[in-house]
Design a protein around this motif. Structure first.
Motif, PDB file in Angstrom:
ATOM      1  N   ASN A  92       0.739  -1.305  -0.041  1.00  0.00           N
ATOM      2  CA  ASN A  92      -0.041   0.089  -0.101  1.00  0.00           C
ATOM      3  C   ASN A  92       0.810   1.135  -0.132  1.00  0.00           C
ATOM      4  O   ASN A  92       0.660   2.179  -0.830  1.00  0.00           O
ATOM      5  CB  ASN A  92      -0.957   0.072   1.215  1.00  0.00           C
ATOM      6  CG  ASN A  92      -1.788  -1.088   1.172  1.00  0.00           C
ATOM      7  OD1 ASN A  92      -2.243  -1.603   0.091  1.00  0.00           O
ATOM      8  ND2 ASN A  92      -2.489  -1.594   2.443  1.00  0.00           N
ATOM      9  N   ASP A 123      -0.333  -6.647  -4.529  1.00  0.00           N
ATOM     10  CA  ASP A 123       0.474  -5.702  -3.899  1.00  0.00           C
ATOM     11  C   ASP A 123       1.783  -6.268  -2.985  1.00  0.00           C
ATOM     12  O   ASP A 123       2.675  -5.562  -3.212  1.00  0.00           O
ATOM     13  CB  ASP A 123      -0.162  -4.637  -3.087  1.00  0.00           C
ATOM     14  CG  ASP A 123      -1.347  -5.075  -2.174  1.00  0.00           C
ATOM     15  OD1 ASP A 123      -1.610  -6.190  -2.308  1.00  0.00           O
ATOM     16  OD2 ASP A 123      -1.577  -4.519  -1.518  1.00  0.00           O
ATOM     17  N   PHE A 172      -3.368   1.757  -1.970  1.00  0.00           N
ATOM     18  CA  PHE A 172      -3.932   0.401  -1.678  1.00  0.00           C
ATOM     19  C   PHE A 172      -4.027  -0.703  -2.839  1.00  0.00           C
ATOM     20  O   PHE A 172      -4.535  -0.596  -3.908  1.00  0.00           O
ATOM     21  CB  PHE A 172      -5.540   1.005  -1.374  1.00  0.00           C
ATOM     22  CG  PHE A 172      -6.289  -0.183  -0.578  1.00  0.00           C
ATOM     23  CD1 PHE A 172      -6.052  -0.799   0.497  1.00  0.00           C
ATOM     24  CD2 PHE A 172      -7.197  -0.738  -1.462  1.00  0.00           C
ATOM     25  CE1 PHE A 172      -6.636  -1.799   1.279  1.00  0.00           C
ATOM     26  CE2 PHE A 172      -8.385  -1.784  -0.975  1.00  0.00           C
ATOM     27  CZ  PHE A 172      -7.768  -2.534   0.420  1.00  0.00           C
ATOM     28  N   ASP A 173      -3.896  -1.705  -2.337  1.00  0.00           N
ATOM     29  CA  ASP A 173      -3.837  -2.902  -3.196  1.00  0.00           C
ATOM     30  C   ASP A 173      -3.044  -2.844  -4.367  1.00  0.00           C
ATOM     31  O   ASP A 173      -3.197  -3.806  -5.736  1.00  0.00           O
ATOM     32  CB  ASP A 173      -5.304  -3.274  -3.706  1.00  0.00           C
ATOM     33  CG  ASP A 173      -6.122  -4.301  -2.528  1.00  0.00           C
ATOM     34  OD1 ASP A 173      -5.393  -4.444  -1.610  1.00  0.00           O
ATOM     35  OD2 ASP A 173      -7.173  -4.573  -2.644  1.00  0.00           O
ATOM     36  N   HIS A 198      -5.037  -9.810  -4.616  1.00  0.00           N
ATOM     37  CA  HIS A 198      -4.518  -8.698  -4.900  1.00  0.00           C
ATOM     38  C   HIS A 198      -2.922  -9.006  -5.089  1.00  0.00           C
ATOM     39  O   HIS A 198      -2.291  -9.603  -4.013  1.00  0.00           O
ATOM     40  CB  HIS A 198      -4.745  -7.706  -3.771  1.00  0.00           C
ATOM     41  CG  HIS A 198      -5.061  -8.184  -2.485  1.00  0.00           C
ATOM     42  ND1 HIS A 198      -3.663  -8.106  -1.721  1.00  0.00           N
ATOM     43  CD2 HIS A 198      -5.839  -8.710  -1.700  1.00  0.00           C
ATOM     44  CE1 HIS A 198      -3.921  -8.490  -0.536  1.00  0.00           C
ATOM     45  NE2 HIS A 198      -5.260  -8.977  -0.502  1.00  0.00           N
ATOM     46  N   ARG A 217      -9.775  -6.081   6.458  1.00  0.00           N
ATOM     47  CA  ARG A 217     -10.590  -5.605   5.015  1.00  0.00           C
ATOM     48  C   ARG A 217     -11.899  -5.466   5.224  1.00  0.00           C
ATOM     49  O   ARG A 217     -12.511  -4.956   4.760  1.00  0.00           O
ATOM     50  CB  ARG A 217     -10.164  -6.818   4.088  1.00  0.00           C
ATOM     51  CG  ARG A 217      -8.776  -6.886   3.660  1.00  0.00           C
ATOM     52  CD  ARG A 217      -8.461  -7.826   2.338  1.00  0.00           C
ATOM     53  NE  ARG A 217      -8.963  -7.295   1.063  1.00  0.00           N
ATOM     54  CZ  ARG A 217      -8.070  -6.445   0.303  1.00  0.00           C
ATOM     55  NH1 ARG A 217      -6.835  -6.087   0.459  1.00  0.00           N
ATOM     56  NH2 ARG A 217      -8.627  -6.267  -0.884  1.00  0.00           N
ATOM     57  N   ARG A 272      -9.072   1.595   9.468  1.00  0.00           N
ATOM     58  CA  ARG A 272      -8.459   0.647  10.248  1.00  0.00           C
ATOM     59  C   ARG A 272      -7.803   0.817  11.511  1.00  0.00           C
ATOM     60  O   ARG A 272      -7.524   0.203  12.504  1.00  0.00           O
ATOM     61  CB  ARG A 272      -7.496  -0.104   9.410  1.00  0.00           C
ATOM     62  CG  ARG A 272      -7.840  -0.838   8.005  1.00  0.00           C
ATOM     63  CD  ARG A 272      -6.649  -1.267   7.263  1.00  0.00           C
ATOM     64  NE  ARG A 272      -7.420  -2.112   6.232  1.00  0.00           N
ATOM     65  CZ  ARG A 272      -6.565  -2.758   5.230  1.00  0.00           C
ATOM     66  NH1 ARG A 272      -5.589  -2.064   4.859  1.00  0.00           N
ATOM     67  NH2 ARG A 272      -7.083  -3.910   4.440  1.00  0.00           N
TER      68      ARG A 272
HETATM   69  N1  HSE Z   1      -3.580  -4.343   0.295  1.00  0.00           N
HETATM   70  C1  HSE Z   1      -3.686  -5.251   1.127  1.00  0.00           C
HETATM   71  C2  HSE Z   1      -4.656  -4.584   2.317  1.00  0.00           C
HETATM   72  C3  HSE Z   1      -2.622  -6.004   1.799  1.00  0.00           C
HETATM   73  O1  HSE Z   1      -4.106  -3.420   2.709  1.00  0.00           O
HETATM   74  O2  HSE Z   1      -5.694  -5.358   2.743  1.00  0.00           O
HETATM   75  C4  HSE Z   1      -2.639  -7.000   2.800  1.00  0.00           C
HETATM   76  O3  HSE Z   1      -2.636  -8.219   2.114  1.00  0.00           O
END
Ligand code: HSE
Length: 293
Positions: free
Chosen positions: A14, A128, A19-20, A126, A176, A223
């Motif tokens: 990220n 990332d 993000f992702d 994803h 998530r 989060r």
């Molecule tokens: N891009 C993902 C997230 C990373 O922020 O949920 C964690 O797998």
């Protein structure tokens, strides 16, 4: 060949607004050895809870064999990992990458790294963390028609990374689950603009630009309630001039700086403002992706 050991770097995903999509390989490693046998599955070197057939190294190993239309034989898997589990430093991605690469090497190295990324991305959802784990360095990825496309970006050599790793974990599915499925257009625009600036600032070594750009409206604000001490630590880091973000889905927090004295400052100040225990890990970028050792 009946045995192979794969080394995979930790990754931070990220980098704030990406993000992702954005990710970077860091200097902690997971080594996984695969030895084919005629005696079923045996997994050692990890907690008992991870020794079953749902172990991610094994599921990726089997997924690659399935894509090659090859039979799964017995396999001994031994894991030696420096990457803290469920902390936002790519421990799951490291196992997927090791499993995919291990199976491919044991069965004739027929798939390309892109092919292995395709398979593991379909498992993870994803790319990332997976992309920098495979390729090393700083990466941005998109998923187009279901397939990941990754590019590496240049990175100024003066950056230092400090990972602040707490003594509690945060499962990614939980991190998530608190995210909204829809966001205002203004937040989407904010992240696109800030994301582009993050990549340029990392390339230029521009700490002020990075500090300003490394802000996000897609995930961190939602989060942070899952991470005790988030606001206090963010406020402290802002006084130091370093850039700050959640590492992946958290709970690890990441500082990016060019100040070699930051670790000492945080070692002194962090315990005074936090309720959990936070380890401070000085890390550097790892430019070598997963490879055989
Ligand atoms: N891009 C993902 C997230 C990373 O922020 O949920 C964690 O797998």
């Amino acid at each position: 060949m009946s045995s192979v050991t794969i080394r995979v770097p930790a990754t931070t995903a990220n980098l704030g607004p990406g993000f992702d999509a954005f990710g970077c390989a860091l200097s902690l490693y997971t080594d996984v050895t695969f030895e084919e046998t005629d005696a079923g599955l045996e997994i050692t070197g990890c907690d008992e809870a991870y020794t079953g057939p749902d172990n991610m190294a094994y599921t990726a190993f089997c997924a690659v064999l399935a894509s090659l239309s090859e039979e799964v034989r017995g396999v001994k898997i031994h894991i030696e990992s420096q990457i803290p589990i469920c902390r936002g430093l790519g421990s799951s991605a490291a196992l997927l990458v090791a499993g995919a690469m291990g199976a491919n090497l044991l069965r004739g190295n027929k798939l390309s790294t892109q092919g292995l990324l395709n398979i593991t991305n379909a498992m993870e959802g994803h790319p990332d963390n997976l992309a920098p784990a495979f390729y090393g360095g700083l990466t941005a990825s998109m998923v187009d028609n279901g397939l990941p496309v990754t590019v590496n970006f240049p990175l100024h050599p003066d950056w230092e990374f400090l990972a602040l790793v707490p003594d509690f974990n945060l499962p990614t599915p939980l991190a998530r689950s608190v995210l909204p499925t829809e966001i205002p257009r203004s937040d989407a625009v904010y992240n696109i603009a800030h994301g582009a600036m993050v990549l340029k600032a990392l390339e230029l070594g521009d700490e002020k630009l990075l500090r300003n750009a490394m802000q996000d409206r897609l995930h961190q604000g939602y989060r942070k309630k899952l991470i005790p001490d988030f606001d206090a630590i963010q406020a402290l880091i802002r006084t130091t001039g370093a850039a700050f973000c959640l590492s992946g889905a958290g709970p690890t927090l990441l500082c990016i700086t060019q100040d070699p004295g930051l670790e000492e400052k945080l070692t002194e100040k962090l315990p005074k403002i936090t309720t959990a225990h936070w380890d401070i890990l000085p890390l550097h970028i790892e430019f070598q992706g997963a490879h055989r050792v």
